[in-house]
Design a protein around this motif. Sequence first.
Motif, PDB file in Angstrom:
ATOM      1  N   VAL A 198       8.697  -0.137   2.569  1.00  0.00           N
ATOM      2  CA  VAL A 198       8.323  -0.600   1.225  1.00  0.00           C
ATOM      3  C   VAL A 198       7.053  -1.435   1.251  1.00  0.00           C
ATOM      4  CG1 VAL A 198       9.171  -1.729  -0.868  1.00  0.00           C
ATOM      5  CG2 VAL A 198      10.808  -0.941   0.829  1.00  0.00           C
ATOM      6  N   LEU A 199       6.233  -1.255   0.229  1.00  0.00           N
ATOM      7  CA  LEU A 199       5.126  -2.166  -0.029  1.00  0.00           C
ATOM      8  C   LEU A 199       5.458  -2.927  -1.308  1.00  0.00           C
ATOM      9  CD1 LEU A 199       2.072   0.211   0.583  1.00  0.00           C
ATOM     10  CD2 LEU A 199       3.112  -1.421   2.183  1.00  0.00           C
ATOM     11  N   ASP A 200       5.202  -4.221  -1.297  1.00  0.00           N
ATOM     12  CA  ASP A 200       5.449  -5.031  -2.490  1.00  0.00           C
ATOM     13  C   ASP A 200       4.232  -4.950  -3.416  1.00  0.00           C
ATOM     14  OD1 ASP A 200       7.904  -6.192  -2.872  1.00  0.00           O
ATOM     15  OD2 ASP A 200       7.501  -7.913  -1.584  1.00  0.00           O
ATOM     16  N   GLY A 201       4.468  -4.588  -4.649  1.00  0.00           N
ATOM     17  CA  GLY A 201       3.378  -4.491  -5.614  1.00  0.00           C
ATOM     18  C   GLY A 201       2.886  -5.853  -6.052  1.00  0.00           C
ATOM     19  N   LEU A 202       1.603  -5.898  -6.361  1.00  0.00           N
ATOM     20  CA  LEU A 202       0.995  -7.149  -6.791  1.00  0.00           C
ATOM     21  C   LEU A 202       0.605  -6.988  -8.262  1.00  0.00           C
ATOM     22  CD1 LEU A 202      -1.345  -8.894  -4.360  1.00  0.00           C
ATOM     23  CD2 LEU A 202      -1.970  -8.886  -6.732  1.00  0.00           C
ATOM     24  N   ARG A 203       1.058  -7.899  -9.084  1.00  0.00           N
ATOM     25  CA  ARG A 203       0.765  -7.753 -10.516  1.00  0.00           C
ATOM     26  C   ARG A 203       0.399  -9.097 -11.150  1.00  0.00           C
ATOM     27  NH1 ARG A 203       4.642  -5.145 -15.255  1.00  0.00           N
ATOM     28  NH2 ARG A 203       3.166  -5.550 -16.945  1.00  0.00           N
ATOM     29  N   ALA A 258       9.324  -5.973   3.301  1.00  0.00           N
ATOM     30  CA  ALA A 258       8.209  -5.045   3.069  1.00  0.00           C
ATOM     31  C   ALA A 258       7.321  -5.012   4.314  1.00  0.00           C
ATOM     32  CB  ALA A 258       7.406  -5.479   1.850  1.00  0.00           C
ATOM     33  N   ILE A 259       6.551  -3.923   4.462  1.00  0.00           N
ATOM     34  CA  ILE A 259       5.602  -3.884   5.591  1.00  0.00           C
ATOM     35  C   ILE A 259       4.203  -4.301   5.132  1.00  0.00           C
ATOM     36  CG2 ILE A 259       6.927  -2.111   6.828  1.00  0.00           C
ATOM     37  CD1 ILE A 259       4.699  -0.090   6.023  1.00  0.00           C
ATOM     38  N   GLY A 260       4.074  -4.624   3.853  1.00  0.00           N
ATOM     39  CA  GLY A 260       2.782  -5.057   3.331  1.00  0.00           C
ATOM     40  C   GLY A 260       2.774  -5.051   1.823  1.00  0.00           C
ATOM     41  N   HIS A 290      -3.516 -10.800   8.181  1.00  0.00           N
ATOM     42  CA  HIS A 290      -2.075 -10.944   8.475  1.00  0.00           C
ATOM     43  C   HIS A 290      -1.524  -9.731   9.215  1.00  0.00           C
ATOM     44  CE1 HIS A 290      -0.921 -14.535   6.022  1.00  0.00           C
ATOM     45  NE2 HIS A 290      -2.022 -14.223   5.380  1.00  0.00           N
ATOM     46  N   LYS A 291      -2.372  -8.697   9.378  1.00  0.00           N
ATOM     47  CA  LYS A 291      -1.942  -7.417   9.957  1.00  0.00           C
ATOM     48  C   LYS A 291      -0.738  -6.858   9.193  1.00  0.00           C
ATOM     49  CE  LYS A 291      -4.868  -6.415  13.293  1.00  0.00           C
ATOM     50  NZ  LYS A 291      -6.036  -6.970  12.579  1.00  0.00           N
ATOM     51  N   ALA A 292      -0.864  -6.953   7.869  1.00  0.00           N
ATOM     52  CA  ALA A 292       0.117  -6.319   6.985  1.00  0.00           C
ATOM     53  C   ALA A 292      -0.503  -5.025   6.483  1.00  0.00           C
ATOM     54  CB  ALA A 292       0.442  -7.236   5.805  1.00  0.00           C
ATOM     55  N   TYR A 293       0.334  -4.084   6.071  1.00  0.00           N
ATOM     56  CA  TYR A 293      -0.156  -2.835   5.483  1.00  0.00           C
ATOM     57  C   TYR A 293      -0.688  -3.167   4.088  1.00  0.00           C
ATOM     58  CZ  TYR A 293      -0.102   2.300   5.130  1.00  0.00           C
ATOM     59  OH  TYR A 293      -0.450   3.628   5.055  1.00  0.00           O
ATOM     60  N   VAL A 294      -1.776  -2.519   3.678  1.00  0.00           N
ATOM     61  CA  VAL A 294      -2.256  -2.763   2.314  1.00  0.00           C
ATOM     62  C   VAL A 294      -2.720  -1.450   1.690  1.00  0.00           C
ATOM     63  CG1 VAL A 294      -4.486  -3.573   3.233  1.00  0.00           C
ATOM     64  CG2 VAL A 294      -3.898  -4.027   0.834  1.00  0.00           C
ATOM     65  N   ALA A 295      -2.115  -1.125   0.558  1.00  0.00           N
ATOM     66  CA  ALA A 295      -2.496   0.074  -0.185  1.00  0.00           C
ATOM     67  C   ALA A 295      -3.032  -0.353  -1.543  1.00  0.00           C
ATOM     68  CB  ALA A 295      -1.298   1.005  -0.350  1.00  0.00           C
ATOM     69  N   THR A 326      10.864  -1.782   8.781  1.00  0.00           N
ATOM     70  CA  THR A 326      10.378  -3.120   8.427  1.00  0.00           C
ATOM     71  C   THR A 326       9.703  -3.750   9.646  1.00  0.00           C
ATOM     72  OG1 THR A 326      11.071  -5.220   7.422  1.00  0.00           O
ATOM     73  CG2 THR A 326      12.571  -4.257   9.018  1.00  0.00           C
ATOM     74  N   THR A 327       9.183  -4.947   9.468  1.00  0.00           N
ATOM     75  CA  THR A 327       8.566  -5.651  10.594  1.00  0.00           C
ATOM     76  C   THR A 327       9.589  -6.634  11.168  1.00  0.00           C
ATOM     77  OG1 THR A 327       7.774  -7.494   9.272  1.00  0.00           O
ATOM     78  CG2 THR A 327       6.347  -5.557   9.382  1.00  0.00           C
ATOM     79  N   ALA A 328       9.248  -7.240  12.309  1.00  0.00           N
ATOM     80  CA  ALA A 328      10.158  -8.213  12.918  1.00  0.00           C
ATOM     81  C   ALA A 328      10.489  -9.327  11.925  1.00  0.00           C
ATOM     82  CB  ALA A 328       9.520  -8.785  14.187  1.00  0.00           C
TER      83      ALA A 328
END
Length: 474
Positions: free
Chosen positions: A112-117, A144-146, A171-176, A439-441
């Motif tokens: 999952v990626l968390d949406g930003l709004r 979430a992974i990013g 942060h080495k998070a995924y970003v879409a 997920t991440t650690a």
Amino acid sequence: MKYDLIVYGGTIIDPAMNREQRCDIGIRDGTIQEVSAGLDRSNASETLNAGGMLVIPGLIDMHVHLSKVYHGQYGQKMLALAGVTTALDMAGPADEVLALARQAGTGISVAVLDGLRPGHNVKDEDPARAELDQLIEGSLCNGAIGIKLRGGHYPMSPEATGRAIRAANEHKAYVAYHAGSIRHGSVVEGALEAIELADGQALHLAHVNSYCRGASRCVIEETEDLVNSLLANPNITCESYVSEFNGTTAKCSDGRPESQVTRRCLTTRGFPATQDGMEAALRSGWAFANMPEGGIMTLITGEKAVEFWRQMNTAAVVSFPINPPEPRLRFATAKRKDGAFVVDGISTDGGGIPRNVAIKVGLSLVKLNALTMAEFVHKTSIRPAYILGLHNKGRLAPGADADITIIDFERQRPISTIANGRIIMHEGVVCGSGCRIITTAQGKEHVLSYGLEPVIMDVACSGFYKRLELEAPR
Ligand SMILES: [Zn+2]
């Protein structure tokens, strides 16, 4: 018994192992044990006849929706029906996706990626770095992974968008990013701006075909501009989908649709960008409401759609057949000089949105000789596995996860979906349950608190970041 399951008699298409031949697959404990002709079926608790079918690594869809607003309670089932074994949810919120996965899991794996709004989880359209840092850390802790920047629907300033991309990279998070800022909308200029804002850093530009609908120039020119920009910026991860339908929200406030994308879909066909225009578009057959029927979401239009939309107080998901064929074909097939694809994956932007057509429409590209079957597998499994750092997926070899999709090529449909060694769908009947959360650690404990099984990945070691070293010498 030596095996839990033997899949026999099918033709295996496994480009990662350079295999295209009739073979059987022996599976135990969710893992592929053996791939060879003539496995002894008396050694298996269960067998599955794949005679006359193609057997490929499970589909990994890098762009789906499984949250409440996008009908995640049906999405898991719809993905299993579509032959998908692993999916990346592109908006979250993680807590919703996790809750629905616990309720309605069908045995697939989900990240999952968390949406930003703006106005919801960030203060406004110009959030400061500290606020973004906090949001990213919070998302990772929530499983979430990013993050996903949803600029196409809910734009931020270009500066804040750039800040968010940088923060995620640090942060080495995924970003879409569904491109669009307060300067440019969800059109080709927005997508080109997104690539500029990435500035050589890692960024997943979502559904690249969707920016080329002829809003500014002819679709071919828009498409070629974006292809050229992607060629020059191999730091960009991207996918395209092959459906003619998009998916957006018809929710109105103050007499007009809240989403910028929806308003553009209306004006494209000459409807006013208002609530009345939305109603007229539904009535006329230009807009399709996403409505539940028979345990899945379906597309409906006309009076019945208007009625459903009103019942929902306008907060329905709608789809417009707004994607022209040329960009869909071009982005699905475009290659670099070295033969690698420009666009990493064929996705669907489906899940709970009824357009999970990677197989149904994607195999048309194979029949058209626009892709080979091996290339189809590359774009729907091998490359997405690499991008998402799923080192045990994307191939059918001993030791790999037993994620398998069995396809009737002639009829262009999935016959069986096997995830984690279990048959989760067969002949249109979904029989899987549970859900593994990638997920991440940092997110492990949170996923466990939902009673779901975490699969830990390290975004820093995924192709999403590795490609910066390997593919983008600048
Ligand atoms: Zn989407």
